[in-house]
Design a protein around this motif. Structure first.
Motif, PDB file in Angstrom:
ATOM      1  N   HIS A   1       0.842  -1.199   0.000  1.00 45.40           N
ATOM      2  CA  HIS A   1       0.000   0.000   0.000  1.00 45.40           C
ATOM      3  C   HIS A   1       0.876   1.247   0.000  1.00 45.40           C
ATOM      4  O   HIS A   1       1.511   1.571   1.006  1.00 45.40           O
ATOM      5  CB  HIS A   1      -0.917  -0.033   1.234  1.00 45.40           C
ATOM      6  CG  HIS A   1      -1.952   1.050   1.250  1.00 45.40           C
ATOM      7  ND1 HIS A   1      -2.884   1.174   2.240  1.00 45.40           N
ATOM      8  CD2 HIS A   1      -2.202   2.067   0.377  1.00 45.40           C
ATOM      9  CE1 HIS A   1      -3.663   2.227   1.995  1.00 45.40           C
ATOM     10  NE2 HIS A   1      -3.254   2.787   0.871  1.00 45.40           N
TER      11      HIS A   1
ATOM     12  N   HIS B   1       3.435   0.960   3.391  1.00 49.63           N
ATOM     13  CA  HIS B   1       3.333  -0.114   4.380  1.00 49.63           C
ATOM     14  C   HIS B   1       2.692  -1.313   3.701  1.00 49.63           C
ATOM     15  O   HIS B   1       2.271  -1.241   2.539  1.00 49.63           O
ATOM     16  CB  HIS B   1       2.504   0.348   5.588  1.00 49.63           C
ATOM     17  CG  HIS B   1       1.093   0.712   5.233  1.00 49.63           C
ATOM     18  ND1 HIS B   1       0.742   1.971   4.797  1.00 49.63           N
ATOM     19  CD2 HIS B   1      -0.047  -0.015   5.215  1.00 49.63           C
ATOM     20  CE1 HIS B   1      -0.552   1.995   4.549  1.00 49.63           C
ATOM     21  NE2 HIS B   1      -1.052   0.804   4.774  1.00 49.63           N
TER      22      HIS B   1
ATOM     23  N   ASP C   1      -0.283  -4.229   4.332  1.00 53.91           N
ATOM     24  CA  ASP C   1      -1.420  -4.591   5.170  1.00 53.91           C
ATOM     25  C   ASP C   1      -1.524  -6.106   5.221  1.00 53.91           C
ATOM     26  O   ASP C   1      -1.616  -6.769   4.182  1.00 53.91           O
ATOM     27  CB  ASP C   1      -2.702  -3.979   4.600  1.00 53.91           C
ATOM     28  CG  ASP C   1      -2.720  -2.466   4.765  1.00 53.91           C
ATOM     29  OD1 ASP C   1      -2.739  -2.008   5.907  1.00 53.91           O
ATOM     30  OD2 ASP C   1      -2.673  -1.754   3.740  1.00 53.91           O
TER      31      ASP C   1
ATOM     32  N   ARG D   1      -3.718  -9.241   6.518  1.00 48.98           N
ATOM     33  CA  ARG D   1      -5.104  -9.487   6.932  1.00 48.98           C
ATOM     34  C   ARG D   1      -5.394 -10.983   7.007  1.00 48.98           C
ATOM     35  O   ARG D   1      -5.022 -11.738   6.108  1.00 48.98           O
ATOM     36  CB  ARG D   1      -6.079  -8.858   5.937  1.00 48.98           C
ATOM     37  CG  ARG D   1      -5.741  -7.399   5.584  1.00 48.98           C
ATOM     38  CD  ARG D   1      -6.832  -6.765   4.726  1.00 48.98           C
ATOM     39  NE  ARG D   1      -6.356  -5.555   4.083  1.00 48.98           N
ATOM     40  CZ  ARG D   1      -6.273  -4.356   4.679  1.00 48.98           C
ATOM     41  NH1 ARG D   1      -6.658  -4.222   5.930  1.00 48.98           N
ATOM     42  NH2 ARG D   1      -5.821  -3.306   4.013  1.00 48.98           N
TER      43      ARG D   1
HETATM   44 MN    MN Z   1      -3.087   0.227   4.292  1.00 43.41          MN
END
Ligand code: MN
Length: 193
Positions: free
Chosen positions: A35, A41, A43, A45
């Motif tokens: 991202h 960074h 992400d 999930r």
């Molecule tokens: Mn993000």
């Protein structure tokens, strides 16, 4: 679990991100998205219950057990977000390019319940992705409410010298031999300082 915080941060007429809904499909998917927001960074999930439990990992995950990665817990995302990539338009929360860096499924170690493990602040799971494989651990730190560490276990998938390779340059997705063909955003890449 709730998508309230996720929805409050976003205006769905202005972002292509899914509004989504709570959906407990019983699957255990994971995704890592690169991202290029105001700060780059990754992400991380995990599908737990009806949502994607989410962490922002500034340096991205590592296959090296010695590289403990800070993972900052962020708001739950809808399960549909496992498929999201493209541009979040300027002016929106998280504006910038998003690309799926890795994805797959996970299995808990020792048949732990994922929600209970998340609640306890200590999770051990096997990732079955293209890049990320083998056991990883998420351990909540005591010195910060939302700070966890993402740590690779020293198993046969560990790579002590491993270095993360980004799939975008300055927010534009690059052609990689590892990357599977995916729909590309038709929007110009943003430049980042
Ligand atoms: Mn993000």
């Amino acid at each position: 679990m709730t998508l309230k915080a996720y929805r409050q941060k976003r205006t769905f007429s202005k972002t292509k991100e899914p509004k989504g809904e709570l959906r407990d499909t019983g699957q255990r998917l994971f995704v890592v998205q690169e991202h290029h927001a105001s700060r780059l960074h990754f992400d991380f999930r995990l599908q737990i219950g009806g949502v994607l439990k989410s962490w922002a990992v500034p340096k991205g995950p590592s296959l090296a057990p010695t590289q403990k990665r800070l993972a900052v817990q962020v708001e739950d995302h809808p399960v549909e977000y496992v498929d999201f990539e493209g541009e979040i338009a300027e002016g929106n929360y998280g504006a910038g390019q998003v690309a799926i860096w890795d994805r797959g499924s996970y299995t808990m170690v020792g048949d732990q319940d994922p929600q209970e493990a998340w609640n306890s602040g200590r999770m051990s799971f096997q990732l079955h992705g293209d890049k990320l494989r083998g056991q990883f651990n998420l351990v909540k730190m005591h010195n910060g409410e939302n700070n966890w560490l993402l740590i690779k276990s020293n198993d046969r998938y560990a790579e002590p010298e491993w270095k993360l390779e980004m799939i975008m340059k300055s927010g534009r997705k690059t052609v990689s031999r590892q990357a599977k063909p995916r729909a590309r955003a038709n929007t110009p890449a943003r430049t980042h300082p």
